[in-house]
Each structure stands twice: as C-alpha cells, then as structure tokens.
Design a protein around this motif. Structure first.
Motif, mmCIF file in Angstrom:
data_model
loop_
_atom_site.group_PDB
_atom_site.id
_atom_site.type_symbol
_atom_site.label_atom_id
_atom_site.label_comp_id
_atom_site.label_asym_id
_atom_site.label_seq_id
_atom_site.Cartn_x
_atom_site.Cartn_y
_atom_site.Cartn_z
ATOM 1 N N ARG A 1 57.349 45.325 42.583
ATOM 2 C CA ARG A 1 57.667 46.448 41.692
ATOM 3 C C ARG A 1 59.167 46.710 41.581
ATOM 4 O O ARG A 1 59.624 47.296 40.616
ATOM 5 C CB ARG A 1 56.954 47.694 42.167
ATOM 6 N N ASP A 2 59.923 46.292 42.607
ATOM 7 C CA ASP A 2 61.359 46.519 42.558
ATOM 8 C C ASP A 2 62.074 45.431 43.363
ATOM 9 O O ASP A 2 61.442 44.596 44.003
ATOM 10 C CB ASP A 2 61.729 47.921 43.056
ATOM 11 N N LEU A 3 63.395 45.470 43.320
ATOM 12 C CA LEU A 3 64.203 44.443 43.967
ATOM 13 C C LEU A 3 64.027 44.433 45.479
ATOM 14 O O LEU A 3 63.970 43.368 46.099
ATOM 15 C CB LEU A 3 65.683 44.639 43.600
ATOM 16 N N LYS B 1 69.665 57.349 44.075
ATOM 17 C CA LYS B 1 69.876 56.387 42.991
ATOM 18 C C LYS B 1 68.534 55.845 42.523
ATOM 19 O O LYS B 1 67.683 55.500 43.333
ATOM 20 C CB LYS B 1 70.734 55.210 43.475
ATOM 21 N N PRO B 2 68.343 55.786 41.201
ATOM 22 C CA PRO B 2 67.089 55.215 40.716
ATOM 23 C C PRO B 2 67.064 53.711 40.985
ATOM 24 O O PRO B 2 68.066 53.029 40.826
ATOM 25 C CB PRO B 2 67.113 55.501 39.205
ATOM 26 N N GLN B 3 65.926 53.222 41.435
ATOM 27 C CA GLN B 3 65.777 51.798 41.693
ATOM 28 C C GLN B 3 65.297 51.114 40.431
ATOM 29 O O GLN B 3 64.512 51.676 39.670
ATOM 30 C CB GLN B 3 64.785 51.545 42.813
ATOM 31 N N PHE B 4 65.775 49.892 40.247
ATOM 32 C CA PHE B 4 65.313 49.103 39.123
ATOM 33 C C PHE B 4 63.864 48.700 39.384
ATOM 34 O O PHE B 4 63.534 48.211 40.441
ATOM 35 C CB PHE B 4 66.180 47.850 38.963
ATOM 36 N N GLU B 5 63.009 48.953 38.431
ATOM 37 C CA GLU B 5 61.609 48.566 38.568
ATOM 38 C C GLU B 5 61.278 47.544 37.490
ATOM 39 O O GLU B 5 61.667 47.675 36.337
ATOM 40 C CB GLU B 5 60.698 49.783 38.415
ATOM 41 N N PHE B 6 60.546 46.478 37.896
ATOM 42 C CA PHE B 6 60.137 45.459 36.947
ATOM 43 C C PHE B 6 59.051 46.044 36.044
ATOM 44 O O PHE B 6 58.080 46.616 36.546
ATOM 45 C CB PHE B 6 59.600 44.220 37.658
#
Length: 123
Positions: free
Chosen positions: A82-84, A4-9
């Motif tokens: 960078r991510d959650l 799954k792609p991770q949400f990145e800020f």
C-alpha cells in the motif's frame, strides 16, 4: 514525522500489477509442464546417464522451481503493497528468506557433488 502524508499506491495500479503477476505465473506453469515432459523423455532415453547426474539434475530442477515460485509470491506481495514503507519491508523479508534458501540449496548440491565424486572414485 508521522504528520507527513505517505505516498500510497493507487488501487488500480496494485490490481494491474497483480493481474500481470498472475499472467506471468500462468505462462511459467505452462512452460514448466512442457519442460518436465521433455526432461522425462530425455531421462528415459539416456540409459548411460549415471544415477548421481540424474539426482543432481532433478534436485536443481526442484530448486529452480522453488525459487521461481518464491519470486512469484514476492511479486504478488509487492503488487499488494500500500505504501513505500510496506514495499521496502516486503523486499527485506524476501531477501532474507532467499539468502537462507540459497544457503540450504548450496549445501544440498555440495553434498550431492561430493557423493557423486565418491561414487566415481569407487568405480
């Protein structure tokens, strides 16, 4: 799970958050400088203040400054997440560090209060 792609800020959001933290830190530092000058003036003019009260006031000011600086460091680190997953890890580390700091601070203040009570009793 790792498929799954991770949400990145986005980088622009991280940069904006970092700039906001730095502006807040600058305003805080100006406030602290002014507060120190006021505290020095008040301490110099209050000869009746006991040494215990001055010591407690000084220690509490140091703790407040340490805690605020820790908050700025925390906010800066969060702004670079960078991510959650990284965001949550930063929060967990910060919470652990601050609980240790608060326990240490409470111990020192408790000791100062006990010493002040002892001094008052011996007078």
């Amino acid at each position: 799970m790792s498929d799954k792609p991770q949400f990145e800020f986005p980088e622009a959001v991280r940069e904006l958050a970092e700039r906001n933290v730095e502006q807040a830190r600058s305003a805080y530092n100006q406030f602290v400088d002014m507060a120190r000058k006021v505290q020095d003036t008040v301490s110099a003019s209050q000869g009746a203040m006991t040494s215990s009260a001055v010591e407690m006031q000084s220690q509490m000011s140091k703790f407040a400054e340490q805690n605020i600086q820790a908050n700025f460091a925390f906010a800066t680190e969060l702004s670079r997440a960078r991510d959650l997953k990284e965001y949550i890890e930063i929060q967990q580390r910060y919470a652990q560090k601050q609980m240790q700091a608060f326990a240490h601070q409470a111990h020192i203040l408790g000791r100062l209060v006990a010493e002040a009570a002892q001094k008052a009793q011996n007078r």
